[in-house]
Scaffold this active site. Structure first.
Site, short mmCIF file in Angstrom:
data_model
loop_
_atom_site.label_atom_id
_atom_site.label_comp_id
_atom_site.label_asym_id
_atom_site.label_seq_id
_atom_site.Cartn_x
_atom_site.Cartn_y
_atom_site.Cartn_z
N SER A 286 -3.53 2.82 6.71
CA SER A 286 -2.15 2.33 6.79
C SER A 286 -1.32 3.23 7.68
O SER A 286 -1.18 4.43 7.40
CB SER A 286 -1.51 2.29 5.40
OG SER A 286 -0.11 2.16 5.55
N HIS B 101 -3.88 -1.25 9.16
CA HIS B 101 -3.01 -1.87 8.15
C HIS B 101 -1.56 -1.58 8.50
O HIS B 101 -1.14 -0.41 8.55
CB HIS B 101 -3.38 -1.31 6.77
CG HIS B 101 -2.65 -1.92 5.62
ND1 HIS B 101 -3.00 -3.14 5.08
CD2 HIS B 101 -1.59 -1.49 4.91
CE1 HIS B 101 -2.19 -3.43 4.08
NE2 HIS B 101 -1.32 -2.44 3.95
N ASP C 212 2.21 -1.93 7.46
CA ASP C 212 3.10 -2.19 6.32
C ASP C 212 4.50 -2.53 6.81
O ASP C 212 5.25 -1.65 7.23
CB ASP C 212 3.15 -0.96 5.41
CG ASP C 212 1.90 -0.84 4.54
OD1 ASP C 212 1.54 -1.84 3.91
OD2 ASP C 212 1.30 0.25 4.50
N MET D 151 8.16 -3.62 6.05
CA MET D 151 9.12 -3.60 4.93
C MET D 151 10.53 -3.87 5.42
O MET D 151 10.93 -3.34 6.45
CB MET D 151 9.09 -2.24 4.24
CG MET D 151 7.71 -1.81 3.77
SD MET D 151 7.80 -0.26 2.88
CE MET D 151 6.04 0.07 2.66
N HIS E 201 0.70 -6.57 6.44
CA HIS E 201 1.08 -6.71 5.03
C HIS E 201 2.60 -6.85 5.00
O HIS E 201 3.32 -5.87 5.19
CB HIS E 201 0.59 -5.46 4.28
CG HIS E 201 1.02 -5.38 2.86
ND1 HIS E 201 0.91 -4.21 2.12
CD2 HIS E 201 1.54 -6.30 2.02
CE1 HIS E 201 1.35 -4.42 0.89
NE2 HIS E 201 1.75 -5.68 0.81
N MET F 283 5.94 -7.07 3.37
CA MET F 283 6.74 -6.82 2.17
C MET F 283 8.17 -7.18 2.51
O MET F 283 9.03 -6.32 2.68
CB MET F 283 6.58 -5.35 1.74
CG MET F 283 5.21 -5.06 1.13
SD MET F 283 4.79 -3.32 1.18
CE MET F 283 4.10 -3.22 2.83
N MET G 103 -2.35 -5.02 -5.20
CA MET G 103 -1.60 -3.77 -5.06
C MET G 103 -1.96 -2.85 -6.22
O MET G 103 -1.83 -3.24 -7.39
CB MET G 103 -0.09 -4.03 -5.07
CG MET G 103 0.47 -4.73 -3.83
SD MET G 103 0.07 -3.94 -2.26
CE MET G 103 0.85 -2.33 -2.44
N GLY H 276 6.22 -0.04 -1.37
CA GLY H 276 7.43 0.62 -0.87
C GLY H 276 7.12 1.95 -0.20
O GLY H 276 7.70 2.27 0.83
N GLY I 34 4.06 5.22 0.63
CA GLY I 34 2.70 5.76 0.61
C GLY I 34 2.65 6.95 -0.35
O GLY I 34 3.68 7.41 -0.84
N GLY I 35 1.44 7.42 -0.62
CA GLY I 35 1.28 8.64 -1.39
C GLY I 35 1.50 8.53 -2.89
O GLY I 35 1.71 9.53 -3.56
N ASP J 55 -4.88 -1.82 -2.22
CA ASP J 55 -3.88 -1.08 -1.44
C ASP J 55 -3.04 -0.19 -2.35
O ASP J 55 -2.29 -0.69 -3.18
CB ASP J 55 -2.99 -2.08 -0.69
CG ASP J 55 -1.98 -1.42 0.23
OD1 ASP J 55 -2.03 -0.19 0.40
OD2 ASP J 55 -1.14 -2.16 0.78
N GLY K 94 -3.74 5.27 3.18
CA GLY K 94 -2.68 5.87 3.98
C GLY K 94 -2.82 7.37 3.96
O GLY K 94 -3.41 7.98 4.85
C1 DX5 Z 1 2.63 0.61 -0.12
C2 DX5 Z 1 1.81 0.21 1.09
C3 DX5 Z 1 0.47 0.86 1.17
C4 DX5 Z 1 0.50 2.36 1.17
C5 DX5 Z 1 -0.87 2.96 1.18
O1 DX5 Z 1 3.78 -0.14 -0.14
O2 DX5 Z 1 1.59 -1.19 1.04
O3 DX5 Z 1 -0.22 0.34 2.30
O4 DX5 Z 1 1.22 2.87 2.23
O5 DX5 Z 1 -0.72 4.34 1.25
P1 DX5 Z 1 -1.49 5.32 0.26
O6 DX5 Z 1 -2.95 5.15 0.54
O7 DX5 Z 1 -0.97 6.66 0.66
O8 DX5 Z 1 -1.13 4.94 -1.14
ZN ZN Z 2 0.11 -2.12 2.47
#
Ligand code: DX5
Ligand code: ZN
Length: 217
Positions: free
Chosen positions: A9, A34, A36, A38, A67, A69, A139, A144, A146-147, A177, A199
């Protein structure tokens, strides 16, 4: 069983050098990128949109996995497809009344389509739509950021989707994800994931190629 694909990601990338980041992922053995997207409404964060996908499409041959969101994804899916999205996934929570219609709209553009559910949405909400999907995304964190920490209950949902897909006898990918790392990757694969988003695991690694290989092995 088919090979597992790794989709890093770019939410965890350095946005000031996105081109280099994506090239490095491609050189490191990533299967998909990937993206993301948002909107600050569906989730409490804002990232990037159509223009990013369009520009990345020019510099990588890897499939761009978008993806979304965002609210009202039906307004934008055609433009994401035109920008070069290989697959577009939309949240059930963003189109409760028209999910199947939005999936058909994505398919009509030539892109692949997928339905996504949040950790607090049961699989049954999208069960009817699964036959229309090229991929189902579970999910394993609330979207929203990462991490975040992997939510273990997601494993049951992967098993549930896997059983539905097997019964349908269709070639439908199952994606996971959020919070996937070398410690839990075996569990998500066992439970049925065929596409793994990562990510932080990839971007915080000293060696991205080694990390991608480790997640894939
Ligand atoms: C969350 C995202 C994910 C996320 C994955 O909203 O859709 O793609 O960034 O990151 P990690 O692997 O760090 O959870
Ligand atoms: Zn994602």
């Amino acid at each position: 069983m088919k090979d597992v694909k790794i989709a890093p990601s770019i939410l965890s990338a350095d946005f000031s050098k996105m081109g280099e980041e994506v090239r490095s992922l491609q050189e490191s053995g990533a299967d998909w990128i990937h993206c993301d997207v948002m909107d600050g409404v569906f989730v409490n964060n804002i990232t990037f949109g159509i223009k990013m996908v369009e520009d990345l499409h020019k510099i990588t041959t890897l499939p761009l996995d978008c993806h979304l969101m965002i609210v009202h994804p039906e307004k934008y899916v055609e433009r994401f497809a035109k920008a070069g999205a290989h697959i577009i996934t939309v949240h059930y929570e963003a189109c409760k009344d028209n999910l199947e219609e939005v999936l058909r709209l994505i398919k009509s553009t030539g892109a692949k389509c997928g339905a996504v559910i949040n950790p607090d949405t049961p699989v049954e909400k999208i069960e009817k739509a699964i036959p229309l999907c090229d991929m189902v995304l579970i999910m394993s964190v609330f979207p929203g950021f990462g991490g975040q920490k992997f939510i273990p209950e997601s494993l049951d949902k992967l098993r549930e989707v896997k059983a539905i897909v097997q019964k349908l006898g269709k070639d439908i990918d199952i994606q996971i994800d959020g919070g996937v790392n070398p410690e839990n990757v075996a569990l998500v694969k066992e439970a049925g994931a065929s596409v793994i988003v990562a990510g932080n695991a990839v971007f915080k690694a000293q060696n991205r190629a080694e990390m991608i290989a480790k997640l894939k092995a």
